[in-house]
Design a protein around this motif. Structure first.
Motif, PDB file in Angstrom:
ATOM      1  N   TYR A  50       0.830  -1.202   0.000  1.00 33.30           N
ATOM      2  CA  TYR A  50       0.000   0.000   0.000  1.00 33.30           C
ATOM      3  C   TYR A  50       0.868   1.257   0.000  1.00 33.30           C
ATOM      4  O   TYR A  50       1.877   1.333   0.700  1.00 33.30           O
ATOM      5  CB  TYR A  50      -0.889   0.046   1.246  1.00 33.30           C
ATOM      6  N   LEU A  51       0.458   2.239  -0.770  1.00 35.57           N
ATOM      7  CA  LEU A  51       1.061   3.562  -0.712  1.00 35.57           C
ATOM      8  C   LEU A  51       0.515   4.321   0.494  1.00 35.57           C
ATOM      9  O   LEU A  51      -0.517   3.933   1.060  1.00 35.57           O
ATOM     10  CB  LEU A  51       0.760   4.335  -1.998  1.00 35.57           C
ATOM     11  N   PRO A  52       1.177   5.432   0.894  1.00 40.24           N
ATOM     12  CA  PRO A  52       0.684   6.210   2.038  1.00 40.24           C
ATOM     13  C   PRO A  52      -0.758   6.694   1.881  1.00 40.24           C
ATOM     14  O   PRO A  52      -1.469   6.855   2.871  1.00 40.24           O
ATOM     15  CB  PRO A  52       1.653   7.396   2.090  1.00 40.24           C
ATOM     16  N   ASN A  53      -1.217   6.902   0.621  1.00 40.26           N
ATOM     17  CA  ASN A  53      -2.591   7.361   0.412  1.00 40.26           C
ATOM     18  C   ASN A  53      -3.604   6.218   0.357  1.00 40.26           C
ATOM     19  O   ASN A  53      -4.792   6.443   0.101  1.00 40.26           O
ATOM     20  CB  ASN A  53      -2.683   8.199  -0.864  1.00 40.26           C
ATOM     21  N   GLY A  54      -3.141   4.978   0.598  1.00 42.28           N
ATOM     22  CA  GLY A  54      -4.046   3.834   0.615  1.00 42.28           C
ATOM     23  C   GLY A  54      -4.159   3.088  -0.697  1.00 42.28           C
ATOM     24  O   GLY A  54      -4.724   1.995  -0.737  1.00 42.28           O
ATOM     25  N   ALA A  55      -3.606   3.659  -1.778  1.00 39.35           N
ATOM     26  CA  ALA A  55      -3.658   2.990  -3.076  1.00 39.35           C
ATOM     27  C   ALA A  55      -2.600   1.886  -3.128  1.00 39.35           C
ATOM     28  O   ALA A  55      -1.591   1.934  -2.428  1.00 39.35           O
ATOM     29  CB  ALA A  55      -3.421   3.991  -4.197  1.00 39.35           C
ATOM     30  N   LEU A  56      -2.847   0.884  -3.966  1.00 41.72           N
ATOM     31  CA  LEU A  56      -1.872  -0.182  -4.156  1.00 41.72           C
ATOM     32  C   LEU A  56      -0.765   0.286  -5.093  1.00 41.72           C
ATOM     33  O   LEU A  56      -1.037   0.897  -6.142  1.00 41.72           O
ATOM     34  CB  LEU A  56      -2.552  -1.421  -4.729  1.00 41.72           C
ATOM     35  N   PHE A  57       0.456   0.012  -4.734  1.00 41.90           N
ATOM     36  CA  PHE A  57       1.604   0.443  -5.511  1.00 41.90           C
ATOM     37  C   PHE A  57       1.809  -0.461  -6.719  1.00 41.90           C
ATOM     38  O   PHE A  57       1.810  -1.687  -6.603  1.00 41.90           O
ATOM     39  CB  PHE A  57       2.853   0.423  -4.623  1.00 41.90           C
ATOM     40  N   ARG A  58       1.977   0.157  -7.872  1.00 42.27           N
ATOM     41  CA  ARG A  58       2.283  -0.585  -9.094  1.00 42.27           C
ATOM     42  C   ARG A  58       3.789  -0.538  -9.333  1.00 42.27           C
ATOM     43  O   ARG A  58       4.395   0.522  -9.277  1.00 42.27           O
ATOM     44  CB  ARG A  58       1.539   0.022 -10.286  1.00 42.27           C
ATOM     45  N   TRP A  59       4.351  -1.687  -9.599  1.00 39.49           N
ATOM     46  CA  TRP A  59       5.793  -1.758  -9.803  1.00 39.49           C
ATOM     47  C   TRP A  59       6.155  -1.054 -11.110  1.00 39.49           C
ATOM     48  O   TRP A  59       5.499  -1.242 -12.139  1.00 39.49           O
ATOM     49  CB  TRP A  59       6.247  -3.214  -9.857  1.00 39.49           C
ATOM     50  N   GLN A  60       7.222  -0.255 -11.057  1.00 39.80           N
ATOM     51  CA  GLN A  60       7.616   0.560 -12.196  1.00 39.80           C
ATOM     52  C   GLN A  60       8.862  -0.038 -12.869  1.00 39.80           C
ATOM     53  O   GLN A  60       9.857  -0.297 -12.196  1.00 39.80           O
ATOM     54  CB  GLN A  60       7.946   1.987 -11.735  1.00 39.80           C
ATOM     55  N   PHE A  61       8.789  -0.217 -14.176  1.00 39.48           N
ATOM     56  CA  PHE A  61       9.925  -0.754 -14.928  1.00 39.48           C
ATOM     57  C   PHE A  61      10.203   0.122 -16.151  1.00 39.48           C
ATOM     58  O   PHE A  61       9.288   0.735 -16.705  1.00 39.48           O
ATOM     59  CB  PHE A  61       9.641  -2.182 -15.395  1.00 39.48           C
ATOM     60  N   GLU A  62      11.479   0.146 -16.547  1.00 37.66           N
ATOM     61  CA  GLU A  62      11.861   0.903 -17.736  1.00 37.66           C
ATOM     62  C   GLU A  62      13.153   0.339 -18.311  1.00 37.66           C
ATOM     63  O   GLU A  62      14.087   0.019 -17.571  1.00 37.66           O
ATOM     64  CB  GLU A  62      12.059   2.384 -17.396  1.00 37.66           C
ATOM     65  N   ARG A  63      13.191   0.223 -19.640  1.00 38.18           N
ATOM     66  CA  ARG A  63      14.416  -0.211 -20.316  1.00 38.18           C
ATOM     67  C   ARG A  63      14.409   0.303 -21.745  1.00 38.18           C
ATOM     68  O   ARG A  63      13.430   0.114 -22.468  1.00 38.18           O
ATOM     69  CB  ARG A  63      14.545  -1.739 -20.318  1.00 38.18           C
ATOM     70  N   ASP A  64      15.484   0.972 -22.132  1.00 39.57           N
ATOM     71  CA  ASP A  64      15.641   1.490 -23.499  1.00 39.57           C
ATOM     72  C   ASP A  64      14.421   2.304 -23.937  1.00 39.57           C
ATOM     73  O   ASP A  64      13.946   2.175 -25.071  1.00 39.57           O
ATOM     74  CB  ASP A  64      15.878   0.343 -24.480  1.00 39.57           C
ATOM     75  N   GLY A  65      13.908   3.113 -23.034  1.00 37.52           N
ATOM     76  CA  GLY A  65      12.772   3.967 -23.365  1.00 37.52           C
ATOM     77  C   GLY A  65      11.420   3.306 -23.223  1.00 37.52           C
ATOM     78  O   GLY A  65      10.384   3.980 -23.308  1.00 37.52           O
ATOM     79  N   GLU A  66      11.400   1.994 -23.034  1.00 38.40           N
ATOM     80  CA  GLU A  66      10.130   1.277 -22.851  1.00 38.40           C
ATOM     81  C   GLU A  66       9.748   1.284 -21.372  1.00 38.40           C
ATOM     82  O   GLU A  66      10.524   0.870 -20.515  1.00 38.40           O
ATOM     83  CB  GLU A  66      10.253  -0.160 -23.333  1.00 38.40           C
ATOM     84  N   VAL A  67       8.563   1.782 -21.061  1.00 35.64           N
ATOM     85  CA  VAL A  67       8.087   1.887 -19.681  1.00 35.64           C
ATOM     86  C   VAL A  67       6.966   0.881 -19.465  1.00 35.64           C
ATOM     87  O   VAL A  67       6.064   0.745 -20.301  1.00 35.64           O
ATOM     88  CB  VAL A  67       7.574   3.308 -19.375  1.00 35.64           C
TER      89      VAL A  67
END
Length: 302
Positions: free
Chosen positions: A195-212
């Motif tokens: 959970y994030l501090p605002n109560g929302a579920l955190f989505r994992w963030q990925f990035e490689r060679d400009g692809e997010v």
């Protein structure tokens, strides 16, 4: 022609000293845009350019070298007189209240300890919590959070090194599961949710060679505490997603396995944020001065 102020003269000397608008802006406690405008106004008044700028470097023009050579001794004399006057005041003896995330508190610890050594009469009250607080409304002087979470109505000062995420399972988990080669290979049902501090579920963030890419964990365990999530991953419950510095020791000892490193590049680090004040306390001003000095040294060493 308008009169040139000490602030503009010191801005010129800072750029000449650092060879960089960015480092000079950090040293002077202003944005790079403000510094550029300041120099632009001064150059317009003087009728000539003080600096040659390229994409990679900043150097003095002939006019700039002459200007710095003539003004530098005078500015140093004025600054020495001002410092002497300030030294007649009492040593700062304020209470400084700081709100930070746990990771932010770890980042600020060396600065805070150095500050306490230099100013033995100042007290520091450091409170750590996950939520992003209204530091003015809740009586804090300063806040420390990731740069992308800073409040828009505050002044921000970058601190320390950039952060990055780490995807980690325990070796026992990998004995019964295939190591993913990309975020798309992650087994969502085996990934711990946070959970994030605002109560929302955190989505994992990925990035490689400009692809997010964003990945939504769907594991059976959902937490709002990184230390408990770490314990669960160490116990082989599933895959975790942490700020790397929180699990770097576990990785180095082989207790956790670092996966998908090429998908987790460095991101914005922590920043110190605070409201603008016309008459800051001596302790507040001293803390900011030390923070800028340490941040400048880090920028130069990096």
């Amino acid at each position: 022609m308008r009169d040139t102020g000490l602030r503009e003269l010191e801005a010129v000397l800072a750029i000449a000293r650092h060879g960089s608008f960015r480092a000079a802006a950090l040293d002077r406690g202003m944005s790079t845009t403000t510094l550029s405008h300041t120099i632009g106004r001064l150059e317009a008044d003087l009728g000539g350019r003080l600096f040659n700028q390229t994409a990679r470097s900043v150097s003095l023009t002939d006019t700039g070298r002459d200007f710095v050579g003539r003004k530098s001794p005078a500015v140093a004399e004025i600054r020495a007189a001002m410092d002497a006057a300030r030294s007649q005041r009492e040593t700062p003896s304020d209470l400084l209240r700081i709100n930070a995330s746990v990771q932010g508190a770890r980042q600020i610890a060396p600065l805070m300890l150095e500050f306490l050594r230099r100013y033995p009469e100042v007290q520091v009250d450091l409170v750590t919590e996950g939520r992003l607080v209204d530091i003015v409304g809740e009586g804090y002087d300063l806040g420390i959070r990731p740069a992308d979470l800073e409040r828009r109505d505050t002044i921000a000062l970058p601190l320390g090194q950039p952060q990055r995420y780490a995807v980690v399972p325990a070796p026992t988990w990998l004995k019964t599961h295939t190591a993913p080669m990309s975020p798309a290979d992650l087994p969502a049902q085996e990934c711990i949710r946070v959970y994030l501090p605002n109560g929302a579920l955190f989505r994992w963030q990925f990035e490689r060679d400009g692809e997010v890419m964003q990945f939504e964990a769907k594991g059976r365990l959902t937490l709002d505490d990184a230390s408990i999530a770490r314990a669960a991953v160490l116990d082989g419950v599933g895959v975790g997603f942490f700020i790397e510095q929180d699990v770097v020791d576990d990785i180095s000892r082989g207790h956790l396995i670092h996966l998908l490193e090429d998908w987790t590049p460095p991101r914005a680090g922590f920043c110190l944020y605070y409201p603008g004040r016309r008459n800051p306390s001596d302790g507040f001003a001293a803390f900011l001065a030390l923070a800028r000095s340490m941040a400048t040294r880090h920028l130069q060493s990096g």
